[in-house]
Every structure is written in C-alpha cells, then in structure tokens.
Design a protein around this motif. Sequence first.
Motif, PDB file in Angstrom:
ATOM      1  N   LEU A  56       5.600   6.624  -1.438  1.00 58.70           N
ATOM      2  CA  LEU A  56       4.825   7.773  -0.978  1.00 58.70           C
ATOM      3  C   LEU A  56       3.475   7.287  -0.471  1.00 58.70           C
ATOM      4  CD1 LEU A  56       5.691  10.122  -3.944  1.00 58.70           C
ATOM      5  CD2 LEU A  56       6.440  10.423  -1.580  1.00 58.70           C
ATOM      6  N   PHE A  57       2.943   6.271  -1.149  1.00 59.63           N
ATOM      7  CA  PHE A  57       1.678   5.631  -0.776  1.00 59.63           C
ATOM      8  C   PHE A  57       1.806   4.145  -1.056  1.00 59.63           C
ATOM      9  CE2 PHE A  57       0.795   9.931  -2.145  1.00 59.63           C
ATOM     10  CZ  PHE A  57       0.102  10.433  -1.055  1.00 59.63           C
ATOM     11  N   GLY A  58       1.244   3.333  -0.190  1.00 58.78           N
ATOM     12  CA  GLY A  58       1.297   1.885  -0.377  1.00 58.78           C
ATOM     13  C   GLY A  58       2.581   1.295   0.174  1.00 58.78           C
ATOM     14  N   ARG A  59       2.810   0.043  -0.181  1.00 62.27           N
ATOM     15  CA  ARG A  59       4.002  -0.653   0.291  1.00 62.27           C
ATOM     16  C   ARG A  59       4.347  -1.795  -0.666  1.00 62.27           C
ATOM     17  NH1 ARG A  59       0.844  -3.227   5.384  1.00 62.27           N
ATOM     18  NH2 ARG A  59      -0.432  -4.603   4.161  1.00 62.27           N
ATOM     19  N   SER A  60       5.454  -2.447  -0.409  1.00 60.69           N
ATOM     20  CA  SER A  60       5.912  -3.541  -1.257  1.00 60.69           C
ATOM     21  C   SER A  60       4.951  -4.718  -1.214  1.00 60.69           C
ATOM     22  CB  SER A  60       7.281  -4.033  -0.800  1.00 60.69           C
ATOM     23  OG  SER A  60       8.253  -3.051  -0.985  1.00 60.69           O
ATOM     24  N   LYS A  61       4.917  -5.439  -2.330  1.00 63.21           N
ATOM     25  CA  LYS A  61       4.179  -6.695  -2.421  1.00 63.21           C
ATOM     26  C   LYS A  61       5.184  -7.787  -2.748  1.00 63.21           C
ATOM     27  CE  LYS A  61       0.137  -4.743  -4.805  1.00 63.21           C
ATOM     28  NZ  LYS A  61      -0.647  -4.892  -6.036  1.00 63.21           N
ATOM     29  N   GLN A  62       4.720  -9.029  -2.699  1.00 59.90           N
ATOM     30  CA  GLN A  62       5.588 -10.112  -3.155  1.00 59.90           C
ATOM     31  C   GLN A  62       5.829  -9.938  -4.650  1.00 59.90           C
ATOM     32  OE1 GLN A  62       4.577 -14.069  -1.965  1.00 59.90           O
ATOM     33  NE2 GLN A  62       5.728 -14.986  -3.624  1.00 59.90           N
ATOM     34  N   LYS A  86      -6.905  11.241  -6.028  1.00 61.03           N
ATOM     35  CA  LYS A  86      -7.750  10.428  -5.146  1.00 61.03           C
ATOM     36  C   LYS A  86      -7.142   9.039  -5.088  1.00 61.03           C
ATOM     37  CE  LYS A  86     -11.804  12.957  -6.569  1.00 61.03           C
ATOM     38  NZ  LYS A  86     -12.570  13.094  -7.790  1.00 61.03           N
ATOM     39  N   LEU A  87      -6.691   8.647  -3.906  1.00 58.55           N
ATOM     40  CA  LEU A  87      -5.975   7.387  -3.757  1.00 58.55           C
ATOM     41  C   LEU A  87      -6.836   6.340  -3.067  1.00 58.55           C
ATOM     42  CD1 LEU A  87      -2.730   9.139  -2.740  1.00 58.55           C
ATOM     43  CD2 LEU A  87      -2.966   7.689  -4.752  1.00 58.55           C
ATOM     44  N   GLY A  88      -6.860   5.156  -3.642  1.00 60.80           N
ATOM     45  CA  GLY A  88      -7.550   4.025  -3.034  1.00 60.80           C
ATOM     46  C   GLY A  88      -6.609   3.270  -2.110  1.00 60.80           C
ATOM     47  N   SER A  89      -7.159   2.333  -1.356  1.00 61.02           N
ATOM     48  CA  SER A  89      -6.371   1.608  -0.362  1.00 61.02           C
ATOM     49  C   SER A  89      -5.282   0.729  -0.996  1.00 61.02           C
ATOM     50  CB  SER A  89      -7.276   0.756   0.520  1.00 61.02           C
ATOM     51  OG  SER A  89      -7.986  -0.179  -0.275  1.00 61.02           O
ATOM     52  N   ASN A  90      -5.445   0.328  -2.246  1.00 58.59           N
ATOM     53  CA  ASN A  90      -4.448  -0.526  -2.899  1.00 58.59           C
ATOM     54  C   ASN A  90      -3.532   0.231  -3.862  1.00 58.59           C
ATOM     55  OD1 ASN A  90      -5.330  -2.903  -1.635  1.00 58.59           O
ATOM     56  ND2 ASN A  90      -6.994  -3.087  -3.099  1.00 58.59           N
ATOM     57  N   ASP A  91      -3.725   1.538  -4.002  1.00 58.59           N
ATOM     58  CA  ASP A  91      -2.898   2.332  -4.905  1.00 58.59           C
ATOM     59  C   ASP A  91      -1.500   2.500  -4.321  1.00 58.59           C
ATOM     60  OD1 ASP A  91      -5.056   2.595  -6.599  1.00 58.59           O
ATOM     61  OD2 ASP A  91      -5.599   4.580  -5.859  1.00 58.59           O
ATOM     62  N   ARG A  92      -0.512   2.500  -5.215  1.00 58.91           N
ATOM     63  CA  ARG A  92       0.873   2.653  -4.771  1.00 58.91           C
ATOM     64  C   ARG A  92       1.583   3.691  -5.632  1.00 58.91           C
ATOM     65  NH1 ARG A  92       3.865  -2.802  -4.567  1.00 58.91           N
ATOM     66  NH2 ARG A  92       3.479  -2.765  -6.788  1.00 58.91           N
TER      67      ARG A  92
END
Length: 117
Positions: free
Chosen positions: A92-98, A68-74
Amino acid sequence: MKKLIFISYDFGMKGDYDGLYKWLDENNAEERGYGIGIIKEYSYDNQSIKTDNDFWEFVRNELKERVKLGSNDRIYMIWNSLESNKTKAAFLFGRSKQSPWTGYAQNNLLQNLDLDV
C-alpha cells in the motif's frame, strides 16, 4: 461487505504507530507476529468497489487519511481477490527491499564443503 485482510507494517523508530494502531484497533485487528495484524471483517462499500484495484485504493486512501507516513514507511496488504479465487498481495506504501537473509544459503553451502586447497 466484509473481507479478511492481513496488514504488515515496517515503520522504523519514528513511525506513526499511534495512527496505525488506532486504525487497527478500530477495525478489531488481532496481532499475528511483530509488525503483522489480521482484520477478520474489514468493512467496505460493495457498491463502489468492484475490482482488486478499487479495493487496494480504498484501503490505501483510508490509511493515508489516518496515518502520517514517512518516506521509508512500508505497509503491505494480503487479501483474497474480489475478481478470482486467488490470494492477492501488494504494498500500500513503500516497496520491497533486499531480504536480510540474502546470501545465507550460499555462505552456508561454502562452509559445508570440505575442500583441501
């Protein structure tokens, strides 16, 4: 067919660690640092998976069904390409952050300068 993959995950406090850990355990993953696992023999169907994109989608769909993946999971994966002799890597899920280390080199540079102002 079997392939070596690295999985990096960043779930925060409310992530579905149980779901991910179960998937990692079922695939005989080994720990390689905080939030990183290696699966030395990840099994996939060689008949239907011909490209790196096919492989990426296969792993992504498998995790999507199990965790179960949340919107901020990576979740990030590193693998050897099926199409070339190169290393591939993609979220696979999420994206890069600073990066948390952004700015450290410049701050350190200014601290090391001996200026009389």
